[in-house]
Design an enzyme around this catalytic site. Structure first.
Site, mmCIF file in Angstrom:
data_model
loop_
_atom_site.group_PDB
_atom_site.id
_atom_site.type_symbol
_atom_site.label_atom_id
_atom_site.label_comp_id
_atom_site.label_asym_id
_atom_site.label_seq_id
_atom_site.Cartn_x
_atom_site.Cartn_y
_atom_site.Cartn_z
ATOM 1 N N ASN A 182 0.821 -1.214 0.000
ATOM 2 C CA ASN A 182 0.000 0.000 0.000
ATOM 3 C C ASN A 182 0.851 1.258 0.000
ATOM 4 O O ASN A 182 0.582 2.216 -0.731
ATOM 5 C CB ASN A 182 -0.917 0.018 1.230
ATOM 6 C CG ASN A 182 -2.321 -0.454 0.913
ATOM 7 O OD1 ASN A 182 -2.721 -0.529 -0.242
ATOM 8 N ND2 ASN A 182 -3.080 -0.775 1.939
ATOM 9 N N GLU A 218 -6.239 -6.864 5.564
ATOM 10 C CA GLU A 218 -5.656 -7.799 4.600
ATOM 11 C C GLU A 218 -5.774 -9.235 5.093
ATOM 12 O O GLU A 218 -5.035 -10.116 4.661
ATOM 13 C CB GLU A 218 -4.188 -7.456 4.343
ATOM 14 C CG GLU A 218 -3.255 -7.648 5.513
ATOM 15 C CD GLU A 218 -3.082 -6.413 6.388
ATOM 16 O OE1 GLU A 218 -2.018 -6.293 7.015
ATOM 17 O OE2 GLU A 218 -4.003 -5.579 6.453
#
Length: 306
Positions: A182, A218
């Protein structure tokens, strides 16, 4: 709407003529199940929960109020709306039914248009409620079940495994070095990756009872009812490979040039001593072990074999 997508209506009346009249009115648009007694109605409702119940009040074995009480106190049936069908017309009878949980009344003798209008209105409400519930139970990004859905499902499947003394397995998955992904590729790329991972996980699930969910940023979980350890850990490896083979470039991973996952799992045959929280905790601990063992791997704990 296809025939299989039609709403199901259970009609309960001890008079065959009344059953036939209502069935003729409704069967063109809805799937109709008939029952001539309270016991028969409850058995058929449990076997195939309907979307709506039309329930007579005056019956010989159990009256409609008793049947409604049983419906509202059954975890599987309690949210099904019930419309009373009755020749009783005084306010006290109507109030009693509404207090017990009935949503409406249809008076005898039946008016074709009134029956259809009232049933159509309540089926519309049922469909709206189910749509809202389904949206509330889905992860808005990946469109797979969310944590709330997972919590409900794992409790249900654990209780079933305890009752039936069947094995149950749980896999916990975490994307390796997702924060670094990210931070370096951006959150939009991260969102795209999460969708692809969710799709890859779901593509490995073949049985209707198996269940995958996104339970954190996640983190994903896969619940495998009636599955022994060997089968569960084989499935975990299939999932791990499927995600690796997506080929999502991850140059900032400490374990691979593509996105990978670590998977921890456990397999239990529940009894009255072990509990659901222990089951979850062990799977989570195995996930922690998988991370400590270098990531992009599967670590599992095998317990009692059924």
């Amino acid at each position: 709407m296809t025939k299989d997508e039609r709403a199901t209506i259970l009609i309960v009346d001890d008079e065959r003529a009344n059953l036939n009249i209502l069935a003729d009115i409704l069967k063109v648009k809805y799937k109709v199940i008939l029952a001539k007694s309270g016991g028969q109605a409850l058995a058929r409702a449990i076997k195939q929960p309907p979307d709506l119940v039309l329930l007579d009040i005056i019956m010989p074995d159990m009256n409609g109020y008793q049947i409604l009480y049983e419906i509202k106190n059954n975890e599987l049936l309690k949210d099904i709306p019930v419309i009373f069908i009755s020749a009783l017309s005084n306010d006290e009878d109507e109030e009693k039914g509404l207090v017990l949980g009935a949503v409406d009344y249809i008076s005898k003798p039946f008016s074709h248009s009134i029956v259809l209008a009232r049933v159509n209105n309540h089926i519309k409400i049922v469909r709206q409620r189910k749509l809202i519930e389904s949206i509330a139970l889905l992860d808005c990004l990946t469109e797979i079940p969310n944590r709330r859905n997972y919590n409900k499902r794992i409790t249900m499947e654990w209780n079933r495994a305890v009752r039936e003394k069947t094995p149950i397995s749980l896999l916990m998955l975490d994307i390796d070095f997702f924060k670094q992904f990210n931070d370096n590729y951006g959150h939009s790329k991260g969102d795209e990756a999460l969708k692809l991972v969710a799709t890859a996980i779901c593509s490995t699930i073949s049985r209707p009872a198996d269940f995958a969910a996104r339970i954190g940023g996640e983190e994903f979980a896969v619940l495998l009812p009636n599955t022994q350890a060997d089968g569960a850990f084989k499935k975990a490896e299939i999932i791990r490979i499927a995600i690796e083979e997506l080929g999502i470039v991850h140059q900032y991973s400490g374990v691979s040039s593509v996105m990978t996952v670590s998977i921890g799992g456990t397999s239990y045959c529940p009894d009255q001593v072990r509990g659901l929280q222990e089951f979850i905790d062990v799977a989570d601990k195995m996930l922690y072990c998988a991370k400590n063992e270098g990531r992009n791997t599967v670590v599992g704990a095998k317990h009692v074999t059924c």
